[in-house]
Motif scaffolding. Structure first.
Motif, PDB file in Angstrom:
ATOM      1  N   VAL A 121      44.912  34.759  41.650  1.00 47.70           N
ATOM      2  CA  VAL A 121      43.943  33.562  41.377  1.00 47.70           C
ATOM      3  C   VAL A 121      43.500  33.233  40.102  1.00 47.70           C
ATOM      4  N   LEU A 122      43.400  34.401  39.266  1.00 51.14           N
ATOM      5  CA  LEU A 122      43.184  34.247  37.925  1.00 51.14           C
ATOM      6  C   LEU A 122      44.423  33.674  36.997  1.00 51.14           C
ATOM      7  N   ARG A 123      45.624  33.892  37.463  1.00 51.33           N
ATOM      8  CA  ARG A 123      46.619  33.315  36.808  1.00 51.33           C
ATOM      9  C   ARG A 123      46.587  31.863  37.110  1.00 51.33           C
ATOM     10  N   GLY A 124      45.978  31.383  38.287  1.00 55.50           N
ATOM     11  CA  GLY A 124      45.963  30.206  38.581  1.00 55.50           C
ATOM     12  C   GLY A 124      44.753  29.325  38.020  1.00 55.50           C
ATOM     13  N   GLY A 125      43.963  30.018  37.188  1.00 54.88           N
ATOM     14  CA  GLY A 125      42.773  29.354  36.875  1.00 54.88           C
ATOM     15  C   GLY A 125      41.529  29.418  37.317  1.00 54.88           C
TER      16      GLY A 125
END
Length: 273
Positions: A121-125
């Motif tokens: 989720v973090l990598r997706g913003g």
């Protein structure tokens, strides 16, 4: 049923948690079967887990006894009939045993799933959702993995993997918190992790960054000095280039707002101790 290995070995049924009361060797057998639930664990692997390369002549018979003792504990804790435990929970298979992975929830698997999703989720913003998921994953831990279990090759390897994953999760969480200015939270997360891992450069790097960006440069330099002392005295090495460069920037009061996270590709992260 919930089974916990991230801290003292416990089993929870209907909200009631019970610590597993077994002698060290049968506890190790049950913990191995639980940690690798769903897999058929050969008797030879259980022997190696308990005695290493020097098993007694009675090893096979002893493993049978330890499994029987484990089943009795499971029956007492769950309220299931012993025959049900043997046929549906801790099951004998050709050449070994397996713990039914559909019969319980396991905290180490819950942690890994929350951490995996959180980092994705973090990598997706998704910053806030990612922070929430990573925070929840770390809250699953009640202490060191297998803290009250005698570990052999399999559990020792899994413990190392879990502890390294935990450190990676703390680093990822602290990195995003530093990036959005939640410095006090990052410092709070990092302080105990640094204390528990005095040789881990990645954690110290993040801790130094959080302290320095928050204006506590003197404290950040103390963290560097203690890391250097530990690395030199324990391993005979100096801190890696990224940590030394960060120290230089702090010493010279250079801007730290865009300092990069510790680069994982450098291979300078000392082992967990």
């Amino acid at each position: 049923m919930d089974i916990g290995l991230l801290g003292p070995f416990l089993i929870s049924v209907d909200g009631l948690s019970v610590f597993v009361e077994l002698a060290p060797k049968p506890r190790a057998v049950l913990a191995t079967l639980v940690a690798l639930a769903g897999e058929i664990i050969p008797v030879s692997a259980l022997v190696r887990e308990v005695w290493g390369d020097a098993p007694p002549v009675s090893a096979l018979r002893n493993i049978q006894t330890y499994v029987l003792q484990s089943r009795k504990v499971l029956a007492r804790v769950t309220g299931l009939h012993p025959h049900t435990v043997a046929s549906e929970l801790l099951v004998t298979r050709p050449g070994g045993y397996t713990f039914n992975d559909t019969a319980a929830q396991f905290d180490h698997r819950q942690y890994k799933e929350l951490s995996r999703i959180g980092q994705r989720v973090l990598r997706g913003g998704g910053v806030e959702e990612g922070i929430s998921l990573l925070s929840r994953s770390l809250e699953v831990w009640r202490g060191a993995a297998f803290v009250d279990v005698m570990t052999g090759p399999a559990l020792g390897s899994l413990r190392h993997q879990l502890e390294e994953s935990r450190i990676g999760t703390i680093e990822a969480l602290s990195e995003v918190k530093i990036g959005i200015g939640r410095l006090d939270e990052a410092i709070f997360d990092l302080a105990p992790a640094v204390s528990d891992n005095p040789l881990h450069e990645g954690l110290h790097y993040q801790y130094m960054r959080a302290l320095a960006v928050s204006g506590r440069r003197a404290k950040a330099l103390e963290v560097f000095n203690l890391l250097r002392l530990n690395l030199v005295s324990e391993l005979g090495i100096e801190p890696g280039a990224p940590v030394q460069q960060l120290q230089h920037r702090i010493l010279n009061s250079l801007d730290l707002g865009h300092t990069a996270p510790y680069p994982p590709s450098t291979g300078r992260m000392a082992p967990v101790v």
